[in-house]
Each structure stands twice: as C-alpha cells, then as structure tokens.
Scaffold this motif. Structure first.
Motif, PDB file in Angstrom:
ATOM      1  N   ARG A   5      -3.201  -3.518 -13.485  1.00 64.10           N
ATOM      2  CA  ARG A   5      -2.778  -4.469 -12.457  1.00 64.10           C
ATOM      3  C   ARG A   5      -3.647  -5.722 -12.532  1.00 64.10           C
ATOM      4  NH1 ARG A   5      -0.298  -2.510  -6.911  1.00 64.10           N
ATOM      5  NH2 ARG A   5       1.128  -1.831  -8.570  1.00 64.10           N
ATOM      6  N   HIS A  49       4.509 -10.033  -7.783  1.00 66.74           N
ATOM      7  CA  HIS A  49       4.539  -9.967  -6.322  1.00 66.74           C
ATOM      8  C   HIS A  49       3.592 -11.027  -5.782  1.00 66.74           C
ATOM      9  CE1 HIS A  49       6.592  -6.024  -6.538  1.00 66.74           C
ATOM     10  NE2 HIS A  49       5.830  -5.855  -7.606  1.00 66.74           N
ATOM     11  N   HIS A 103      -2.398  -5.011  -3.392  1.00 67.74           N
ATOM     12  CA  HIS A 103      -1.093  -5.665  -3.263  1.00 67.74           C
ATOM     13  C   HIS A 103      -1.308  -7.082  -2.729  1.00 67.74           C
ATOM     14  CE1 HIS A 103       3.099  -6.456  -2.273  1.00 67.74           C
ATOM     15  NE2 HIS A 103       3.426  -5.349  -2.922  1.00 67.74           N
ATOM     16  N   TYR A 106       0.574  -7.242   0.899  1.00 76.34           N
ATOM     17  CA  TYR A 106       0.256  -6.313   1.981  1.00 76.34           C
ATOM     18  C   TYR A 106      -1.238  -6.201   2.261  1.00 76.34           C
ATOM     19  CZ  TYR A 106       5.134  -5.045   1.369  1.00 76.34           C
ATOM     20  OH  TYR A 106       6.503  -5.100   1.272  1.00 76.34           O
TER      21      TYR A 106
END
Length: 279
Positions: A5, A49, A103, A106
């Motif tokens: 990630r 995202h 994230h 979030y």
C-alpha cells in the motif's frame, strides 16, 4: 507477493478536470493517475482512493491518496514514474509505504482549505482560473469578527449544499481566518476543521463577502447557525479560488525500513521496466 500500500501527497491544477473522482465520460484527477498506473502495471487496473472529492475547477496542494500496487517499487521510483506519466497539471509531491489498514479517506482527522479572492478593480486574466474576482469594498474588522463565529463545534446545515444527502451536519472548525496578501491585493481565507460538508467552504466565503460588503449584518453567522437553513445563507463562491492545502492523520502508519535503496537489485530491475514503458 501481497500488494503493497502506497500513500501519496498530490498537487493538481483542477482547471481542466471534472473534479477528483473518476467519472464515465469526463476527465478527472483520479482517472489520470489510474491511467498512469495502468501503464506501469502493463494493463492491470489499480484503483486509487482519495482523502475526499474536489469539484470541477478546485485545486489541491495537499491531496492524499492511497493504492495497492502488485510489486515492490522504491518510493522515489514510484514518484518519478508517476510524474513522468501524468500531465503537467498533476505532481506527486511525496510517496511513502504505509500499513495495509491505512485508508486515505477513513483515517483522516481533519483538513485545511484556503480560498483566494482577488480585490483588484480590473480583472486579471492570469488570475481568473485561481482566484475569485471581487472588486468591492471590504470591512476587515467585520470580516474577521464574523470568521470567529464559525469556529467551534456547530451544526452547519446553513452552509451545506442542499443536495449533499448527509444527515449529520455537525462539524468542528478549529480555525477560520483571513489575511491580506498586499503584494497581490488578495484576501486569503484559511479554514481548518475535523471535516467539511459539500460546498461548505465555498458557502462560507460567499456569505462572508456579503458581510464584509455590508449586505448582511455583522452577526449574520450566528443567526445562520441557529436557523439551519441553506436558503438563507449567501451564494456558493466559484470553485477556482478554492485549494485543498493539507490532510491530517492521527498517525501516518508508515512502515519503517521500506524506503528501499535506489541501487538495490529490485529497484534497478523495476526502474528499467518503468523507463522502458515511459519511452
């Protein structure tokens, strides 16, 4: 190998994009970055995202995104590749590896926006895409007093687009301020908070400028917070003066020891492939 990630801080000029979020028939920031990633992966889709959406014409100096990438690439090489494959409207400012549970949206704890207003009597064609032209008198004391009324935890229903669909409109604004950029003859508004509703900052600015012009009373913000009615607030200021400056996180969750050396065997192999794809 499990995908890694990546967290990126991205700057972009939003003028010629239909906003950040991908859309079927329009050019967007998300679409442009995903197009570059697809080239890097030789055709495999990589979904990004973002920390949040920005509208058509809105700019960003500190948008945060994340995505999962199928192979290990040194962060500097990832930055170099994306900056080579995207247009000059987008620049990847920083890349880091983060834990798999990070994230971009979030995990946010707050955001900072700025809005720039050009006060010159005659419009400047070189500012038209990056400021709101507002050649009217400004009462700075009334403006600063009104800004203070926005600070704190409030129900901001009067400052949210009516089609937002969100039921809970309570947010906390940590800073609502303005300063005069005398060199450029501009007002620079700053808003920091734990979250912002759809068009919230632009409605702030549209209402505050009317207060500063004398079209609304000095205590108008207090009244609008009480009535919770979008129809009673000021206009939504145009998008081109708005900038997403920074996104805040409680912890970066960055992995330690994963900024691989540029001269590593893996780094050289991956970079050779990326250089070939860029050519």
């Amino acid at each position: 190998m499990e995908p890694l990630r990546y967290k990126l801080i991205v700057q972009y000029d939003g003028t010629h994009f239909a906003g950040f979020q991908i859309q079927p028939h329009d050019r967007t920031v998300q679409g442009e970055i995903q197009r570059a990633l697809k080239i890097m992966t030789k055709g495999k889709e990589v979904i990004i995202h973002g920390s949040g959406r920005t509208d058509s014409g809105v700019h960003a100096k500190g948008q945060v995104i994340h995505f999962d990438y199928p192979i290990e690439i040194p962060v500097k090489n990832m930055q170099r590749a994306l900056n080579s494959l995207t247009t000059d409207e987008i620049f990847v400012q920083e890349v880091s590896l983060v834990d798999a549970d990070f994230h971009a949206r979030y995990n946010t704890s707050g955001k900072k926006y700025q809005y720039r207003v050009d006060l010159n009597a005659i419009p400047d064609p070189f500012k038209r895409l990056y400021t709101l032209h507002h050649p009217y008198p400004i009462d700075m004391k009334k403006l600063k007093d009104a800004l203070k009324d926005l600070e704190g935890e409030h129900d901001f229903s009067s400052f949210c687009a009516s089609n937002s669909g969100r039921e809970d409109k309570v947010r906390t604004v940590y800073e609502a301020s303005v300063y005069e950029d005398t060199f450029n003859n501009e007002l620079v508004f700053t808003f920091r908070g734990n979250g912002f509703l759809y068009n919230m900052v632009r409605i702030f600015v549209g209402t505050l400028l009317q207060i500063a012009n004398g079209l609304r009373p000095a205590d108008e913000i207090q009244r609008l917070l009480e009535v919770k009615d979008r129809n009673q607030a000021g206009p939504t200021a145009k998008p081109q003066g708005l900038y997403l400056m920074e996104v805040y996180y409680d912890s970066s969750k960055a992995k330690k020891g994963t900024d691989y050396q540029e001269d590593s065997v893996l780094g050289e192999q991956v970079q050779d492939e990326l250089d070939h794809s860029i050519k």
